[in-house]
Design an enzyme around this catalytic site. Sequence first.
Site, PDB file in Angstrom:
ATOM      1  N   ASP A  30       0.847  -1.195   0.000  1.00 53.48           N
ATOM      2  CA  ASP A  30       0.000   0.000   0.000  1.00 53.48           C
ATOM      3  C   ASP A  30       0.880   1.243   0.000  1.00 53.48           C
ATOM      4  OD1 ASP A  30      -3.222   0.328   0.716  1.00 53.48           O
ATOM      5  OD2 ASP A  30      -2.024   2.122   1.144  1.00 53.48           O
ATOM      6  N   THR A 122     -13.205  -3.795  -8.560  1.00 53.79           N
ATOM      7  CA  THR A 122     -14.402  -3.796  -9.403  1.00 53.79           C
ATOM      8  C   THR A 122     -14.203  -2.763 -10.504  1.00 53.79           C
ATOM      9  OG1 THR A 122     -15.787  -4.434  -7.531  1.00 53.79           O
ATOM     10  CG2 THR A 122     -16.888  -3.453  -9.435  1.00 53.79           C
ATOM     11  N   ARG A 154     -19.218 -10.020   1.290  1.00 51.43           N
ATOM     12  CA  ARG A 154     -20.161  -9.209   2.045  1.00 51.43           C
ATOM     13  C   ARG A 154     -19.459  -8.648   3.277  1.00 51.43           C
ATOM     14  NH1 ARG A 154     -24.257 -13.371   3.868  1.00 51.43           N
ATOM     15  NH2 ARG A 154     -22.323 -14.588   3.930  1.00 51.43           N
ATOM     16  N   LEU A 253     -34.501  -9.989   0.246  1.00 52.23           N
ATOM     17  CA  LEU A 253     -35.911  -9.627   0.202  1.00 52.23           C
ATOM     18  C   LEU A 253     -36.369  -9.153   1.577  1.00 52.23           C
ATOM     19  CD1 LEU A 253     -37.543 -12.378  -2.053  1.00 52.23           C
ATOM     20  CD2 LEU A 253     -37.085  -9.987  -2.627  1.00 52.23           C
ATOM     21  N   ALA A 255     -37.319  -5.879   3.623  1.00 58.52           N
ATOM     22  CA  ALA A 255     -37.651  -4.461   3.469  1.00 58.52           C
ATOM     23  C   ALA A 255     -36.898  -3.622   4.491  1.00 58.52           C
ATOM     24  CB  ALA A 255     -39.146  -4.271   3.631  1.00 58.52           C
ATOM     25  N   CYS A 263     -20.409  -0.854  -2.321  1.00 56.42           N
ATOM     26  CA  CYS A 263     -20.557  -1.526  -3.619  1.00 56.42           C
ATOM     27  C   CYS A 263     -21.796  -1.112  -4.394  1.00 56.42           C
ATOM     28  CB  CYS A 263     -20.554  -3.038  -3.421  1.00 56.42           C
ATOM     29  SG  CYS A 263     -18.995  -3.700  -2.812  1.00 56.42           S
ATOM     30  N   LYS A 326     -24.949  -1.413   7.312  1.00 55.07           N
ATOM     31  CA  LYS A 326     -25.365  -2.746   7.727  1.00 55.07           C
ATOM     32  C   LYS A 326     -24.612  -3.086   8.996  1.00 55.07           C
ATOM     33  CE  LYS A 326     -23.691  -6.417   5.711  1.00 55.07           C
ATOM     34  NZ  LYS A 326     -23.283  -7.452   4.746  1.00 55.07           N
TER      35      LYS A 326
END
Length: 436
Positions: A30, A122, A154, A253, A255, A263, A326
């Site tokens: 890095d 990505t 994830r 799925l 809500a 991402c 999250k």
Amino acid sequence: MKIAMVGSGYVGLVSGACFADFGHEVVCIDKDPAKIDSLKAGIMPIYEPGLAELVASNVKAGRLTFTTDLPAGIDGAGAIFIAVGTPSRRGDGHADLSYVYAVAQEIGEHLQQPAVIVTKSTVPVGTGDEVERILAEANPGVKFAVASNPEFLREGAAITDFKRPDRIVVGTEDEWARGVMNEVYRPLFLNKAPILFTSRRSSELIKYAANAFLAVKITFINEMADLCEKVGADVQDVSRGIGMDGRIGSKFLHAGPGYGGSCFPKDTLALLKTAEDYEAPTRIVEAVVKVNDARKRAMGRKVIEALGGMDAARGKQVALLGLTFKPNTDDMRDAPSIAIAQALDDAGVKVTAYDPEGMGHAAPLMAHVTMRDSAYSAIEGADAVVIVTEWDAFRALDLDRVKRLAKAPVLVDLRNIYDPVEVRAKGFHYTSIGRP
């Protein structure tokens, strides 16, 4: 095999540590000296469950090292991964590939042995072609191949995802490169992880297509939640009912207040720009991006409604529980909490907040929010409590204590983690997503 991982951020550090745990010799490189010094001292630049322990054990075993010296780091490496950031380019939404190309140039200038250069970042379709051109111009005398190997990690479950993947995608038409990549991932063959070899361009597109499709699922169920509220249906029953169909599946799925993170927001936007460049519009993804952006502010209005409306809300206090996009991460990128907090501030609402890991990153983004050292401290004196992120710590709050501490018994559950009947039985005015 010696593996060089250029870029020691989320993807590079997790991938490098996992490769080392497989038995490879890994050097993480890095440009940031402070980051490398911290890693050498065992301090992680990100929060990811189990990562600090994984890094420490492989450093101790001598399989994982860190450096700012790229020429030394890539010396002798059979596979050199490019895992630097590709953020949305300011002004137009295209993926910023300047870091990828700069690394390719430096690798080309210093590569002394045959190696496969692998884009882990990505990147839009065609990036590998440009990386190949840069390398060939910088060092025409050395044997190399360029492959695409997108990550599907994830946040919060990255180590498990790497070691027990749904699939490994490798894009290359070069047989030698295929052999090298097979050797890189050979330890995973014991777990029977499927490896899919494709063309380089197909591999690059797979990553964007996967994230866009998941974003579509999230946005679809959020729109169904809005409809459920209007017609008196329960979105959780609807989600279960359609998720039991094997053609649809139950994942993504749930809500909530909309997607965020490192991402989905940038990758859906980059896919739109690629589609525009090639005159192949992706109208569904375009709608998803617009709907998701609008939803985050709408969640702020939902809280204001729970306070009694715009006039009644002014001057009141709201406690936000959870700030990261999250649980099990400290990532605040495009987190719904940012838009929710801003909407509340615009309405004259005072905001207190608590998050188990994200407050350090959240504070600079939310100057008007008062950070507290616990959930109950944030709740004290609040006219409404809002669950924004479904951290385990918020799934079993002492509701009697919450009611005593809060000024008013108002609970807005944007993640549907509580049972409406039980919460209302405690005397709360309870609002959730897509449930009557």
